[in-house]
Design an enzyme around this catalytic site. Structure first.
Site, PDB file in Angstrom:
ATOM      1  N   CYS A 102      38.477  40.491  46.293  1.00 43.40           N
ATOM      2  CA  CYS A 102      38.159  39.499  45.269  1.00 43.40           C
ATOM      3  C   CYS A 102      38.911  39.691  43.951  1.00 43.40           C
ATOM      4  O   CYS A 102      39.580  38.788  43.478  1.00 43.40           O
ATOM      5  CB  CYS A 102      36.651  39.456  45.047  1.00 43.40           C
ATOM      6  SG  CYS A 102      35.767  39.033  46.567  1.00 43.40           S
ATOM      7  N   ASP A 144      27.328  32.582  55.768  1.00 46.29           N
ATOM      8  CA  ASP A 144      27.788  32.166  54.446  1.00 46.29           C
ATOM      9  C   ASP A 144      26.870  31.054  53.947  1.00 46.29           C
ATOM     10  O   ASP A 144      26.456  30.211  54.726  1.00 46.29           O
ATOM     11  CB  ASP A 144      29.222  31.623  54.591  1.00 46.29           C
ATOM     12  CG  ASP A 144      30.000  31.621  53.295  1.00 46.29           C
ATOM     13  OD1 ASP A 144      29.457  31.141  52.280  1.00 46.29           O
ATOM     14  OD2 ASP A 144      31.144  32.089  53.291  1.00 46.29           O
ATOM     15  N   ARG A 151      27.726  29.508  50.787  1.00 46.50           N
ATOM     16  CA  ARG A 151      28.375  28.992  49.584  1.00 46.50           C
ATOM     17  C   ARG A 151      28.521  27.484  49.595  1.00 46.50           C
ATOM     18  O   ARG A 151      28.611  26.862  48.563  1.00 46.50           O
ATOM     19  CB  ARG A 151      29.748  29.647  49.405  1.00 46.50           C
ATOM     20  CG  ARG A 151      29.642  31.031  48.845  1.00 46.50           C
ATOM     21  CD  ARG A 151      30.987  31.684  48.758  1.00 46.50           C
ATOM     22  NE  ARG A 151      31.510  31.993  50.085  1.00 46.50           N
ATOM     23  CZ  ARG A 151      32.694  32.533  50.297  1.00 46.50           C
ATOM     24  NH1 ARG A 151      33.498  32.790  49.279  1.00 46.50           N
ATOM     25  NH2 ARG A 151      33.105  32.817  51.518  1.00 46.50           N
ATOM     26  N   SER A 204      44.453  30.360  47.332  1.00 48.34           N
ATOM     27  CA  SER A 204      43.241  30.618  48.102  1.00 48.34           C
ATOM     28  C   SER A 204      43.608  30.536  49.572  1.00 48.34           C
ATOM     29  O   SER A 204      44.440  29.721  49.967  1.00 48.34           O
ATOM     30  CB  SER A 204      42.169  29.578  47.777  1.00 48.34           C
ATOM     31  OG  SER A 204      41.115  29.648  48.722  1.00 48.34           O
TER      32      SER A 204
HETATM   33 ZN   LIG Z   1      34.309  40.620  46.932  1.00 50.60          ZN
END
Ligand SMILES: [Zn+2]
Length: 420
Positions: free
Chosen positions: A263, A332, A334, A356
């Site tokens: 990240c 996930d 998100r 990305s």
């Molecule tokens: Zn991370």
């Protein structure tokens, strides 16, 4: 301790869970109306209940701290914000898409400019809070200093200064959900969405199920922060090269440098690309969403780390998603469906360089009608050794790569560090 006792008249709790109770002076909201006066102001402050036209209140989960401050006697109930000099440093829009009820369902496009757009309401005593704030900052990052030292970047005195700081416009955005539009985005009925929101928050907002006339919900979740390198107005010009990353919060890596994922290295790489792009006459954007640990939260995330590292055979790329699903029930949460709203708010129609590799983000952005040119992957040398498990598993699952997609056998060979 001396605890203040409010006058008897204000001590009983008035429920607003049924229509017709104290909504006489609440402005009507016509979501999707292009004209802000026709649309109406979002009134989510708690000082005067009769003016409220939404479910929930401002600042997401911080509303709970506000409640604590009131309970502890530190904050006067009904305090009205003095908005003097709080107006945005940079104007954003208005853009035609602001009046598109299908593209703008999770933020209030007029949220940054209530000070001027709804000045008449404010004068008449309505407590209208901005849900978006726009300011300026200089950001200092060791990775950018390093990029200067290695001459990958140069000081230009405008975007990148002599002291190695980068100049940015930063924009904080709170979620404002128009429930019919959010339901449409997730392809569920509004009634089912309202019911799930009510039940899964432990019945925190009864109006979700009792007040179908209130269509707007200020959810108790984190929002987004935008960092813009260059001129904010250029974001809406498809002829100006836009470098952008949409990043989901990962406190462990982003702030503390934890090396189990990519990240922070990917984020700082994107910032370097944004600066380089802005210096070349383009514009850069980091859209940072508060969706910690794939929106599962940090406790779940750390439980998953342990489960991954203690499983038979150790932390392996072929078991990466499985371990998350065992703990959280899903891989996930998100849901990138709402993320593009903020890009449309900025007037973006084309991202020339998307920093990305996420297929979910790419699909959400392009699916919302924004063109994407080049996709920029994280350089291999920036991937921490222990993060190979994550990145290989993601590439195998559909993340963008210009290299080879690992097979199941390959994934079984990619191992992370044990717990020590
Ligand atoms: Zn991370």
């Amino acid at each position: 301790m001396d605890s203040p006792t409010p006058p008897a008249a204000t001590r009983h709790i008035r429920l607003t869970s049924h229509p017709g109770q104290g909504t006489d002076s609440a402005p009507a909201l016509r979501w999707g109306a292009a004209d802000p006066h026709e649309r109406g102001p979002v009134v989510g402050s708690t000082g005067n209940r009769s003016q409220r036209n939404v479910i929930g209140t401002h600042s997401g989960s911080y509303g709970v701290y506000r409640a604590l401050a009131v309970a502890a006697g530190n904050l006067t109930k009904g305090h009205r914000a003095d908005l003097t000099n709080t107006a945005p440093t940079d104007a954003v829009g208005p853009y035609p898409v602001w009046g598109d009820a299908h593209k703008m369902v999770s933020i209030d496009p007029w949220g940054a400019s209530v000070q001027t757009v709804y000045a008449d309401y404010l004068e008449r005593g309505y407590d209208i809070r901005p849900t978006i704030a726009v300011t300026k900052a200089h950001i200092h990052l060791p990775e950018i200093k390093q990029a200067l030292a290695f001459q990958r970047l140069q000081v230009d005195g405008k975007i990148l200064l002599e002291d190695a700081s980068a100049t940015v416009t930063k924009i904080a955005v709170e979620p404002v959900w128009w429930l019919p539009g959010v339901a449409e985005r997730f392809k569920v009925s509004e009634a089912d969405l309202r019911r799930a929101l009510f039940e899964e928050t432990g019945g925190m907002y009864p109006e979700l199920v009792t007040r179908s006339d209130l269509e707007v919900f200020l959810p108790p979740i984190g929002g987004q922060t935008l960092y813009v390198f260059g001129d904010v107005r250029d974001l809406a010009n498809p002829n100006v090269t836009l470098t952008a990353r949409v990043h989901d919060e990962c406190n462990g890596s982003d702030v503390f440098g934890s090396d189990i994922c990519t990240c922070r290295p990917y984020l700082t790489h994107a910032i370097e690309e944004c600066i380089r792009g802005a210096q070349a006459g383009g514009v850069g954007l980091i859209a940072y969403s508060r969706k910690e640990g794939r929106a599962l939260g940090e406790v779940t995330k750390f439980l998953v780390y342990n489960a991954r590292k203690r499983q038979v055979g150790g932390d392996r790329a072929d078991k990466y998603f499985l371990r998350t699903e065992c703990v959280a029930g899903v891989q996930d949460m998100r849901f990138q469906e709402l993320m593009p709203d903020v890009l449309h708010w900025l007037g973006i129609t084309k991202i020339h360089r998307l920093v990305s590799m996420s297929n979910d983000k790419f699909d959400a952005i392009t699916g919302s009608g924004i063109e994407v040119g080049e996709r920029v992957k994280i350089p291999d040398e920036l991937i921490p050794a222990d993060a190979k498990v994550e990145i290989e598993a993601k590439v195998a699952a559909g993340y963008f790569t210009d290299g080879r997609v690992p097979t199941a056998d390959d994934l079984a060979q990619v191992k992370g560090r044990g717990l020590e």
